[in-house]
Design an enzyme around this catalytic site. Structure first.
Site, PDB file in Angstrom:
ATOM      1  N   PRO A   2       0.000  27.102   8.095  1.00 52.84           N
ATOM      2  CA  PRO A   2      -1.214  27.006   8.915  1.00 52.84           C
ATOM      3  C   PRO A   2      -1.156  27.938  10.131  1.00 52.84           C
ATOM      4  CG  PRO A   2      -0.302  24.835   8.456  1.00 52.84           C
ATOM      5  CD  PRO A   2       0.716  25.826   8.010  1.00 52.84           C
ATOM      6  N   GLU A   3      -2.218  28.716  10.316  1.00 55.25           N
ATOM      7  CA  GLU A   3      -2.326  29.631  11.454  1.00 55.25           C
ATOM      8  C   GLU A   3      -3.496  29.161  12.324  1.00 55.25           C
ATOM      9  OE1 GLU A   3      -2.427  33.747  10.230  1.00 55.25           O
ATOM     10  OE2 GLU A   3      -1.317  33.315   8.411  1.00 55.25           O
ATOM     11  N   HIS A  97       5.937  12.005   0.992  1.00 53.88           N
ATOM     12  CA  HIS A  97       6.319  12.875   2.122  1.00 53.88           C
ATOM     13  C   HIS A  97       5.542  12.580   3.406  1.00 53.88           C
ATOM     14  CE1 HIS A  97       8.556  15.186  -0.836  1.00 53.88           C
ATOM     15  NE2 HIS A  97       7.441  15.299  -1.537  1.00 53.88           N
ATOM     16  N   ARG A 116       8.100  20.044   3.276  1.00 57.11           N
ATOM     17  CA  ARG A 116       9.315  20.803   3.595  1.00 57.11           C
ATOM     18  C   ARG A 116       9.914  20.452   4.953  1.00 57.11           C
ATOM     19  NH1 ARG A 116       8.662  26.870   1.618  1.00 57.11           N
ATOM     20  NH2 ARG A 116      10.904  26.744   1.866  1.00 57.11           N
ATOM     21  N   ARG A 155       3.735  48.478  23.489  1.00 59.87           N
ATOM     22  CA  ARG A 155       4.806  48.017  22.596  1.00 59.87           C
ATOM     23  C   ARG A 155       5.195  49.099  21.595  1.00 59.87           C
ATOM     24  NH1 ARG A 155       5.126  42.449  22.033  1.00 59.87           N
ATOM     25  NH2 ARG A 155       6.902  43.011  20.730  1.00 59.87           N
TER      26      ARG A 155
END
Ligand SMILES: [Zn+2]
Length: 291
Positions: A2-3, A97, A116, A155
């Site tokens: 998820p972002e 889970h 996970r 950068r």
């Protein structure tokens, strides 16, 4: 994983049902991803959820004590790779889970499921919260084009790793970086400092467009992502480059390629996202004579 758009979708969903609700009871399963589970178990019951918000890829639940129980603080949640937060009736079957069940005063439960267990759950004070989030850069939806160009323009690292670095900008991950670079026609290995103001601005606009579209489509469900009601997102059907290796570019029909950049799979179009040729040194007199 998820972002920003997925976490924003979950936060908006939870914000419609949780604020004002009181946590009546807490039940935990496996706790290896929870910082101090005993504190969670002791301090959450009685707390009222005052607000739910997103910060980068974190979900923050602001808590207040109520009726003399609970304590003020913030429940910080990171969904990791496979975390899901869903509100369900207490009588609904519990999915495998599920490692945290917060029973609410209206009989429903806020359930955290994570196959996970790369996620994170922590109850933190206002001070600890500030310290935990201090290193994160600005939100790409909140900063100006000028600020974006200044931050990225100095950068020297490759643009893909710069965008993934949460200290530069918070909330982006692999999917939306690949989609944004394709939209802005920038190669993932190009050095950020070499992009120049015009291409940086194009990238800024691309990132914001992609994020807003992805939020509108309620995020991308690649593996396990689900919104707060347990429904998948819809943006995965609109990806232009992510996960499309070997398929034709939607702009020029060249085959999409995948390379590893900073250890992450990066999808790009070899024709639309070219690295501009470096300025060649003028050939020396000797090499001119040699030809
Ligand atoms: Zn192309």
């Amino acid at each position: 994983m998820p972002e920003l758009p997925e976490v924003e979708t979950v936060a908006r969903g939870l914000a419609t049902v949780l604020p004002g609700r009181r946590i009546a009871a807490v039940r935990l399963g496996k706790t290896d991803f929870i910082s101090d589970p005993a504190v969670l178990q002791a301090s959450l019951p009685g707390c009222q959820i005052a607000a739910v918000r997103r910060y980068g890829k974190f979900l923050l639940f602001d808590l207040l004590p109520s009726n003399g129980a609970g304590r003020s603080g913030t429940l910080l949640v990171h969904l990791g790779m496979t975390g899901q937060l869903v509100v369900q009736p207490a009588a609904a079957p519990v999915a495998p889970h599920t490692h945290a069940l917060l029973t609410l005063d209206d009989g429903r439960q806020l359930r955290y499921t994570d196959v996970r267990r790369f996620g994170r759950l922590a109850l933190v004070s206002a001070e600890d919260l500030r310290a935990s989030l201090a290193a994160l850069g600005p939100d790409p939806l909140e900063l100006s084009a000028a600020e974006f160009c200044t931050r990225l323009g100095r950068r020297r690292a490759r643009i893909k790793s710069v965008l993934l670095d949460q200290r530069t900008l918070r909330g982006l991950g692999n999917i939306y970086v690949d989609e944004s670079l394709w939209r802005a026609q920038i190669h993932p290995t190009e050095q950020a400092a070499r992009l120049g103001p015009a291409r940086l601005k194009r990238l800024y606009r691309a990132i914001r467009h992609i994020l807003r579209e992805a939020i509108r489509w309620r995020g991308s469900s690649i593996a396990n992502y689900r919104d707060a009601a347990g429904a998948p997102g819809g943006y995965q059907q609109r990806h232009c480059v992510y996960g499309r290796e070997g398929k034709p570019c939607l702009r020029c029909r060249a085959k999409i390629r995948r390379v590893l950049v900073a250890g992450r799979s990066s999808h790009y179009c070899p024709r639309c996202q070219r690295i501009p040729r470096r300025r060649q040194k003028a050939p020396s007199a000797v090499s001119r004579l040699a030809h």
